[in-house]
Design an enzyme around this catalytic site. Structure first.
Site, PDB file in Angstrom:
ATOM      1  N   LYS A  73     -37.457  17.314  64.070  1.00  0.00           N
ATOM      2  CA  LYS A  73     -36.423  16.698  64.913  1.00  0.00           C
ATOM      3  C   LYS A  73     -36.082  17.567  66.118  1.00  0.00           C
ATOM      4  O   LYS A  73     -36.051  17.088  67.253  1.00  0.00           O
ATOM      5  CB  LYS A  73     -35.183  16.447  64.044  1.00  0.00           C
ATOM      6  CG  LYS A  73     -34.110  15.632  64.700  1.00  0.00           C
ATOM      7  CD  LYS A  73     -33.089  15.148  63.686  1.00  0.00           C
ATOM      8  CE  LYS A  73     -32.371  16.276  62.979  1.00  0.00           C
ATOM      9  NZ  LYS A  73     -32.963  16.776  61.762  1.00  0.00           N
ATOM     10  N   THR A  75     -37.873  19.996  67.374  1.00  0.00           N
ATOM     11  CA  THR A  75     -39.088  20.093  68.182  1.00  0.00           C
ATOM     12  C   THR A  75     -39.230  18.869  69.087  1.00  0.00           C
ATOM     13  O   THR A  75     -39.582  18.986  70.269  1.00  0.00           O
ATOM     14  CB  THR A  75     -40.320  20.218  67.263  1.00  0.00           C
ATOM     15  OG1 THR A  75     -40.134  21.324  66.384  1.00  0.00           O
ATOM     16  CG2 THR A  75     -41.589  20.430  68.065  1.00  0.00           C
ATOM     17  N   ARG A  96     -27.913  22.455  68.210  1.00  0.00           N
ATOM     18  CA  ARG A  96     -27.029  23.346  67.458  1.00  0.00           C
ATOM     19  C   ARG A  96     -27.585  24.763  67.398  1.00  0.00           C
ATOM     20  O   ARG A  96     -28.782  24.984  67.577  1.00  0.00           O
ATOM     21  CB  ARG A  96     -26.848  22.832  66.022  1.00  0.00           C
ATOM     22  CG  ARG A  96     -26.108  21.519  65.912  1.00  0.00           C
ATOM     23  CD  ARG A  96     -26.016  21.049  64.470  1.00  0.00           C
ATOM     24  NE  ARG A  96     -27.332  20.732  63.921  1.00  0.00           N
ATOM     25  CZ  ARG A  96     -27.587  20.546  62.632  1.00  0.00           C
ATOM     26  NH1 ARG A  96     -26.628  20.673  61.752  1.00  0.00           N
ATOM     27  NH2 ARG A  96     -28.791  20.236  62.214  1.00  0.00           N
ATOM     28  N   LYS A 107     -35.111  27.122  55.009  1.00  0.00           N
ATOM     29  CA  LYS A 107     -35.155  25.985  55.921  1.00  0.00           C
ATOM     30  C   LYS A 107     -35.965  26.275  57.173  1.00  0.00           C
ATOM     31  O   LYS A 107     -36.638  25.413  57.710  1.00  0.00           O
ATOM     32  CB  LYS A 107     -33.726  25.575  56.302  1.00  0.00           C
ATOM     33  CG  LYS A 107     -33.654  24.382  57.245  1.00  0.00           C
ATOM     34  CD  LYS A 107     -32.201  23.999  57.495  1.00  0.00           C
ATOM     35  CE  LYS A 107     -32.102  22.852  58.495  1.00  0.00           C
ATOM     36  NZ  LYS A 107     -32.493  23.239  59.845  1.00  0.00           N
ATOM     37  N   ALA A 275     -24.927  19.280  58.335  1.00  0.00           N
ATOM     38  CA  ALA A 275     -24.915  17.821  58.427  1.00  0.00           C
ATOM     39  C   ALA A 275     -24.644  17.151  57.086  1.00  0.00           C
ATOM     40  O   ALA A 275     -24.235  15.999  57.061  1.00  0.00           O
ATOM     41  CB  ALA A 275     -26.233  17.325  58.994  1.00  0.00           C
ATOM     42  N   PHE A 303     -30.303  16.420  59.897  1.00  0.00           N
ATOM     43  CA  PHE A 303     -30.913  15.721  58.762  1.00  0.00           C
ATOM     44  C   PHE A 303     -31.297  14.289  59.135  1.00  0.00           C
ATOM     45  O   PHE A 303     -31.570  13.989  60.290  1.00  0.00           O
ATOM     46  CB  PHE A 303     -29.998  15.765  57.534  1.00  0.00           C
ATOM     47  CG  PHE A 303     -29.890  17.142  56.927  1.00  0.00           C
ATOM     48  CD1 PHE A 303     -31.008  17.946  56.740  1.00  0.00           C
ATOM     49  CD2 PHE A 303     -28.653  17.654  56.566  1.00  0.00           C
ATOM     50  CE1 PHE A 303     -30.908  19.208  56.183  1.00  0.00           C
ATOM     51  CE2 PHE A 303     -28.541  18.921  56.009  1.00  0.00           C
ATOM     52  CZ  PHE A 303     -29.665  19.690  55.818  1.00  0.00           C
ATOM     53  N   PHE A 383     -49.336  15.160  63.867  1.00  0.00           N
ATOM     54  CA  PHE A 383     -49.983  16.246  63.122  1.00  0.00           C
ATOM     55  C   PHE A 383     -51.495  16.066  63.244  1.00  0.00           C
ATOM     56  O   PHE A 383     -51.988  14.932  63.334  1.00  0.00           O
ATOM     57  CB  PHE A 383     -49.568  16.217  61.646  1.00  0.00           C
ATOM     58  CG  PHE A 383     -48.251  16.873  61.352  1.00  0.00           C
ATOM     59  CD1 PHE A 383     -48.184  18.074  60.661  1.00  0.00           C
ATOM     60  CD2 PHE A 383     -47.065  16.290  61.768  1.00  0.00           C
ATOM     61  CE1 PHE A 383     -46.969  18.675  60.384  1.00  0.00           C
ATOM     62  CE2 PHE A 383     -45.835  16.883  61.501  1.00  0.00           C
ATOM     63  CZ  PHE A 383     -45.794  18.083  60.807  1.00  0.00           C
ATOM     64  N   TRP A 411     -45.578  19.162  70.138  1.00  0.00           N
ATOM     65  CA  TRP A 411     -45.769  20.426  69.414  1.00  0.00           C
ATOM     66  C   TRP A 411     -47.021  21.134  69.943  1.00  0.00           C
ATOM     67  O   TRP A 411     -47.019  22.346  70.145  1.00  0.00           O
ATOM     68  CB  TRP A 411     -45.906  20.165  67.910  1.00  0.00           C
ATOM     69  CG  TRP A 411     -46.029  21.429  67.101  1.00  0.00           C
ATOM     70  CD1 TRP A 411     -45.032  22.188  66.567  1.00  0.00           C
ATOM     71  CD2 TRP A 411     -47.258  22.085  66.738  1.00  0.00           C
ATOM     72  NE1 TRP A 411     -45.551  23.280  65.900  1.00  0.00           N
ATOM     73  CE2 TRP A 411     -46.913  23.242  65.993  1.00  0.00           C
ATOM     74  CE3 TRP A 411     -48.610  21.830  66.979  1.00  0.00           C
ATOM     75  CZ2 TRP A 411     -47.869  24.118  65.487  1.00  0.00           C
ATOM     76  CZ3 TRP A 411     -49.570  22.705  66.468  1.00  0.00           C
ATOM     77  CH2 TRP A 411     -49.186  23.838  65.734  1.00  0.00           C
TER      78      TRP A 411
END
Length: 558
Positions: A73, A75, A96, A107, A275, A303, A383, A411
């Site tokens: 998210k 990224t 954030r 995480k 979150a 999240f 991916f 990415w």
């Protein structure tokens, strides 16, 4: 090309002086408070002056329910911001700050990844500009002043059994969840049961992220309920006379932090409430200021959309008077397969059937987000193992939901890989089709607000709440808190309160374990299932691999 870790990519970045980044937004050097050469705070005076400007378009990035396969998210937020700038739009991002607890736990970081990162990545993921330390200090100052008040005679008649203000630290430490304080004799005070939460779960964090300025900050800090008397009447932080000193500690932390992406585009990184425990969005000050400085502001909510986006809409937008023009919903083929029942070890193999089965989770989020009156664009975060057939399966499913899915390769390629996504998102944002509205009104009863979220977002059949919980909600309504929004605290891994129920479950119940009044932040926290406000470290924490190398550089930080 050899694989490079996120930190290796960030370390090789050629950063511009932060004054140049500020100049892109019309912020002069005099209005920046530098922290080194590559990060700075924006002065309160500049923020106040900018309020007369017209708002740009707000773009919210959210995601499906997180899985071990990864969604990306942040990224995507960074990549989309870079992509918008590449196609000639004046855009910036708002995300954030990172918590040290998850950083050293499992995480990972909060600065994006690959070629879509904000830098300096190491600083952002560690001490940064000290905001979290200031929040920890302000919170614990209040804790110390409560116990000190009791020690010196307890003039406010605080019932020591009903002190509800715990201490905090920005670390995952399960040993501190439940403790006994003031042992060791008369000189140390009166022993009582207490405990620690993680800093990002602190009401002070939520307050800082919802306050509009320092005056609003002090008022909200004063509104914090810290304890109750024997007659159950509340004791506030202002009764302890702590609100002034807490505001002093938070004076600099209230100012948004300006940094840059790998492609030298501006980013505010400010605030960081959890979150699943709090409301999961960056600060109102950062977002509202960014809207005055850029034509497009890309922000994220923590999240999955059932937690972060719901709270963004019902809490942050309601409180700040802002509204998104479009929502970008991040999904991955890998996560679709995992939702479809594929084990993590088998995600590399093509499985279109599992993709189709797993899309139910994506579809429910699309439907929920449209319920707020906001158009949705799905971003397929690419991916290398994704096959053309799997990607087309997701696109076809999303078309069937009345939305559009766009493959994004940010990415790997940075902003260039997000150009298609940026073009479509800008078109939708500019179309003016959004007609945002929260899903419940202020004057709805607290229990009915909980039921509305449970039925409309989680698709639950019922809310299970004991008489004690229902009575507490009624008492708060009678005390004048019935207008507050609801902050649901539940697992992020499922629409239900069972983290193992993937997909789009129906026919489940939402058990309410307890409710907490965050009078300063301005919401009621509803705790469902087993939610930890102080996480623990995993068996093999990330911190075991973090160290300085021979060149004095940080290794192992993602």
């Amino acid at each position: 090309m050899a694989f490079r870790t996120d930190i290796e990519i960030a370390r090789e970045a050629v950063k511009k002086p932060i004054q140049e980044i500020g100049a892109k937004l019309g912020i002069s050097s005099d209005d920046l408070v530098p922290y080194g050469h590559d990060k700075a705070k924006v002065s309160a005076e500049f923020i106040a002056q900018a309020r007369s400007k017209t708002d740009g378009k707000l773009i919210l990035v959210t995601a499906i329910n997180p899985t071990p396969a990864g969604e990306g998210k942040t990224t995507t937020t960074v990549g989309l911001g870079d992509g918008l700038n590449r196609i000639g739009k004046k855009a910036m991002i708002c995300i954030r700050e990172a918590s040290l607890g998850p950083c050293f736990g499992m995480k990972g970081g909060a600065a994006g990844g690959g070629m879509a990162q904000v830098v300096p990545m190491e600083d952002i993921n560690l001490h940064f500009t000290g905001d979290f330390h200031a929040i920890t200090s302000a919170h614990n100052l209040l804790s110390a002043m409560i116990d000190n008040h009791i020690y010196w005679g307890n003039e406010l008649r605080i019932d020591q059994r009903r002190v509800v203000w715990r201490r905090v630290m920005d670390m995952n430490d399960r040993a501190l969840r439940d403790i006994v304080t003031s042992l060791g004799g008369v000189a140390n005070g009166f022993p009582r049961q207490a405990g620690f939460d993680i800093t990002v779960a602190s009401e002070v964090m939520a307050i800082l992220c919802l306050a509009s300025d320092l005056d609003d900050l002090q008022k909200r800090l004063g509104d914090i309920i810290v304890a109750y008397r024997r007659d159950r009447s509340p004791v506030y932080a202002r009764d302890i006379k702590a609100d002034g000193a807490m505001t002093v500690l938070l004076k600099d932390a209230m100012q948004p932090n300006l940094v840059q992406t790998l492609e030298h585009n501006p980013a505010f990184v400010h605030g960081g409430p959890f979150a699943n425990i709090a409301h999961g969005c960056n600060s109102v000050v950062a977002t509202t200021t960014a809207l005055k400085l850029a034509d497009y502001v890309v922000t994220e909510a923590g999240f999955g959309a059932d937690l972060g986006a719901e709270k963004f809409m019902n809490i942050k937008c309601r409180k700040a008077g802002i509204a998104p023009s479009v929502v970008v919903l991040v999904a991955t083929v890998r996560a679709m397969k995992m939702n479809g029942g594929v084990a993590k070890a088998d995600l590399g193999a093509e499985n279109v059937e599992a993709v189709n089965k797993g899309c139910a989770n994506l579809g429910r989020h699309i439907e929920n987000l449209k319920g707020f009156g906001v158009p949705v664009v799905v971003a397929i975060n690419h991916f290398v193992t994704d096959t053309d057939a799997e990607i087309e399966a997701v696109k076809a499913y999303v078309r069937g939901q009345g939305a559009e899915a766009i493959l994004s390769r940010h990415w790997e390629l940075g902003g260039k890989g997000a150009e298609d996504l940026a073009k479509r998102v800008a078109e939708v944002a500019d179309s003016g089709v959004a007609s945002f509205s929260p899903i419940y009104p202020d004057d709805m009863g607290l229990l009915d607000k909980i039921k509305t979220i449970a039925s409309r977002i989680y698709r639950a059949d019922e809310v299970l709440a004991d008489k004690s919980v229902r009575d507490q909600l009624k008492q708060w309504e009678e005390a004048g808190y019935g207008h507050l929004p609801i902050c649901m605290a539940k697992t992020q891994y499922s629409f239900s309160t069972d983290p193992n129920r993937r997909g789009a479950p129906n026919g489940h119940s939402v058990p309410v374990r307890e409710v907490r009044l965050s009078a300063g932040a301005g919401f009621v926290v509803v705790i469902c299932g087993e939610i930890m406000t102080m996480p623990g470290l995993p068996r093999v924490p990330s911190s075991e691999a973090i160290m300085l190398n021979d060149q004095g550089q940080i290794d192992g930080l993602f």
